[in-house]
Design a protein around this motif. Structure first.
Motif, mmCIF file in Angstrom:
data_model
loop_
_atom_site.group_PDB
_atom_site.id
_atom_site.type_symbol
_atom_site.label_atom_id
_atom_site.label_comp_id
_atom_site.label_asym_id
_atom_site.label_seq_id
_atom_site.Cartn_x
_atom_site.Cartn_y
_atom_site.Cartn_z
ATOM 1 N N LEU A 45 17.054 13.400 60.863
ATOM 2 C CA LEU A 45 15.885 13.574 60.000
ATOM 3 C C LEU A 45 15.095 14.745 60.551
ATOM 4 N N ASP A 46 15.157 15.879 59.892
ATOM 5 C CA ASP A 46 14.626 17.109 60.493
ATOM 6 C C ASP A 46 13.119 17.247 60.305
ATOM 7 N N GLY A 47 12.581 18.397 60.689
ATOM 8 C CA GLY A 47 11.148 18.624 60.652
ATOM 9 C C GLY A 47 10.554 18.649 59.269
ATOM 10 N N ASP A 48 11.388 18.759 58.252
ATOM 11 C CA ASP A 48 10.933 18.687 56.858
ATOM 12 C C ASP A 48 11.126 17.291 56.271
ATOM 13 N N SER A 49 11.436 16.333 57.143
ATOM 14 C CA SER A 49 11.704 14.940 56.727
ATOM 15 C C SER A 49 12.882 14.842 55.776
ATOM 16 N N ILE A 50 13.870 15.720 55.990
ATOM 17 C CA ILE A 50 15.108 15.692 55.221
ATOM 18 C C ILE A 50 16.230 15.226 56.142
ATOM 19 N N LEU A 51 16.991 14.255 55.705
ATOM 20 C CA LEU A 51 18.119 13.783 56.497
ATOM 21 C C LEU A 51 19.267 14.778 56.347
ATOM 22 N N TRP A 86 14.171 27.802 62.397
ATOM 23 C CA TRP A 86 14.391 26.855 61.296
ATOM 24 C C TRP A 86 14.891 27.556 60.034
ATOM 25 N N HIS A 87 15.653 26.800 59.238
ATOM 26 C CA HIS A 87 16.101 27.222 57.904
ATOM 27 C C HIS A 87 16.949 28.484 57.937
ATOM 28 N N ASN A 88 17.609 28.738 59.061
ATOM 29 C CA ASN A 88 18.425 29.938 59.192
ATOM 30 C C ASN A 88 19.785 29.592 59.754
ATOM 31 N N ASN A 89 20.647 30.594 59.769
ATOM 32 C CA ASN A 89 21.916 30.521 60.483
ATOM 33 C C ASN A 89 22.199 31.909 61.038
ATOM 34 N N PRO A 115 24.615 32.878 68.945
ATOM 35 C CA PRO A 115 25.254 31.567 68.867
ATOM 36 C C PRO A 115 24.627 30.741 67.738
ATOM 37 N N GLU A 116 25.455 30.036 67.001
ATOM 38 C CA GLU A 116 24.935 29.181 65.947
ATOM 39 C C GLU A 116 24.202 27.988 66.557
ATOM 40 N N ALA A 117 23.009 27.700 66.039
ATOM 41 C CA ALA A 117 22.232 26.534 66.470
ATOM 42 C C ALA A 117 22.219 25.550 65.289
ATOM 43 N N ALA A 118 21.148 24.766 65.146
ATOM 44 C CA ALA A 118 21.044 23.864 63.987
ATOM 45 C C ALA A 118 21.056 24.726 62.731
ATOM 46 N N LYS A 119 22.045 24.537 61.880
ATOM 47 C CA LYS A 119 22.318 25.453 60.777
ATOM 48 C C LYS A 119 21.582 25.050 59.512
ATOM 49 N N ASN A 120 20.732 25.958 59.018
ATOM 50 C CA ASN A 120 19.979 25.713 57.779
ATOM 51 C C ASN A 120 19.230 24.387 57.829
ATOM 52 N N GLY A 168 11.519 28.374 65.964
ATOM 53 C CA GLY A 168 12.076 27.183 66.587
ATOM 54 C C GLY A 168 13.098 27.443 67.673
ATOM 55 N N ALA A 169 13.432 28.701 67.915
ATOM 56 C CA ALA A 169 14.389 29.032 68.978
ATOM 57 C C ALA A 169 13.867 28.682 70.367
ATOM 58 N N TYR A 170 12.568 28.410 70.471
ATOM 59 C CA TYR A 170 11.998 28.142 71.798
ATOM 60 C C TYR A 170 12.667 26.948 72.470
ATOM 61 N N GLY A 171 13.130 25.957 71.688
ATOM 62 C CA GLY A 171 13.708 24.757 72.269
ATOM 63 C C GLY A 171 14.991 25.037 73.022
ATOM 64 N N VAL A 172 15.914 25.726 72.382
ATOM 65 C CA VAL A 172 17.186 26.012 73.032
ATOM 66 C C VAL A 172 16.996 27.014 74.175
#
Length: 288
Positions: A45-51, A86-89, A115-120, A168-172
């Protein structure tokens, strides 16, 4: 006609040279990249409350390597590692922010790795790159793949490493600084200081590291976290710089090992047009 033929050939050749791309993009994958990762096997469940399901968002182990035209392989190779927000690839980030063009324009003899992170997805989680030594293994994979492609000589090793990213890249990036077990020389953040201030503070205060945060007041957090980090640096009696975007020049960039740059622009448009990423690369403390 015989007098014009050499001139025509010269014009054609010149046109061909001018049409050559400024870079080449190579596509690889690595089992040591962010994903897949067991923590996202059942989606999230991501930051936009979308599973967001695993498929299409947390199952891609790809990474891109940008090789600028004129790259001269040496026994050590400098790597700039970019993580999208966020929302990128990796493909959309490469195109939207003109990252490959900016690397080429900077004139640095370095390779850009995405490197690919959480995609879209609206997710800062860095997956496996938050584990001990995983980033070091990823870098080893990058170098090995480039040797296999003939981009690097077989005796090449890693030189300087720059970590860069947006939002959001700060996390990785923080996870890599904490657990990557691979030396990192520079960190360039674009409106990306939402948390992990302890990690960035500790890393930036270490001798010979170079840290830049280019921030806005529209990212809903990076401005306040910048204030927090500057307060801690002041408390620890560590010198740093703070300036407005309009005053940024080579002198300011070279004079401050830790620098905060405030931009009046919007969160998603501080990387290119003008090409601020290229500016930081061009004034790197380490890249040649």
């Amino acid at each position: 006609m015989k007098y014009w033929l050499p001139l025509i050939c010269c014009i054609i050749a010149t046109g061909i040279l001018r049409a050559q791309p400024a870079y080449t993009v190579l596509h690889f994958s690595s089992p040591h990249n962010c994903f897949p990762d067991t923590a996202r096997d059942h989606g999230h469940l991501d930051g936009d409350s979308i599973l967001q399901p695993r498929a299409g968002h947390y199952d891609d182990s790809s990474f891109l390597v940008v090789v600028p035209r004129g790259f001269h392989p040496k026994k050590t190779v400098d790597l700039v590692i970019w993580f999208h927000g966020w929302h990128n690839n990796i493909d959309t980030a490469l195109q939207f922010y003109g990252l490959a063009d900016q690397l080429a324009a900077s004139g640095r003899n370095a390779l850009l790795v995405l490197p690919e992170a959480a995609k879209n997805a609206a997710d800062t989680y860095g997956g496996k790159l938050g584990r001990q030594g995983m980033f070091k293994l990823l870098i080893e994979d990058v170098v090995a793949d480039l040797k296999q492609k003939g981009v690097l000589p077989q005796d090449a090793s890693v030189g300087h490493i720059v970590l860069a990213g947006h939002s959001g890249a700060y996390g990785v990036i923080a996870g890599i600084l904490d657990y990557g077990q691979q030396p990192v020389d520079e960190v360039f953040l674009f409106d990306a200081l939402y948390g992990h201030v302890d990690t960035f503070n500790r890393w930036a205060e270490e001798k010979d590291h170079h840290f830049v945060h280019w921030f806005t007041n529209t990212g809903y957090g990076p401005d306040r976290m910048s204030d927090t980090m500057m307060f801690r640096l002041h408390r620890d009696r560590k010198p740093y710089g703070l300036c407005e975007e309009a005053s940024v020049d080579a002198n300011i960039l070279k004079a401050n090992r830790i620098l905060f740059i405030h931009s009046p622009r919007q969160h998603n448009v501080i990387i290119n047009n003008p090409d601020d990423f290229a500016t930081l690369l061009r004034n790197s403390f380490f890249l040649q």
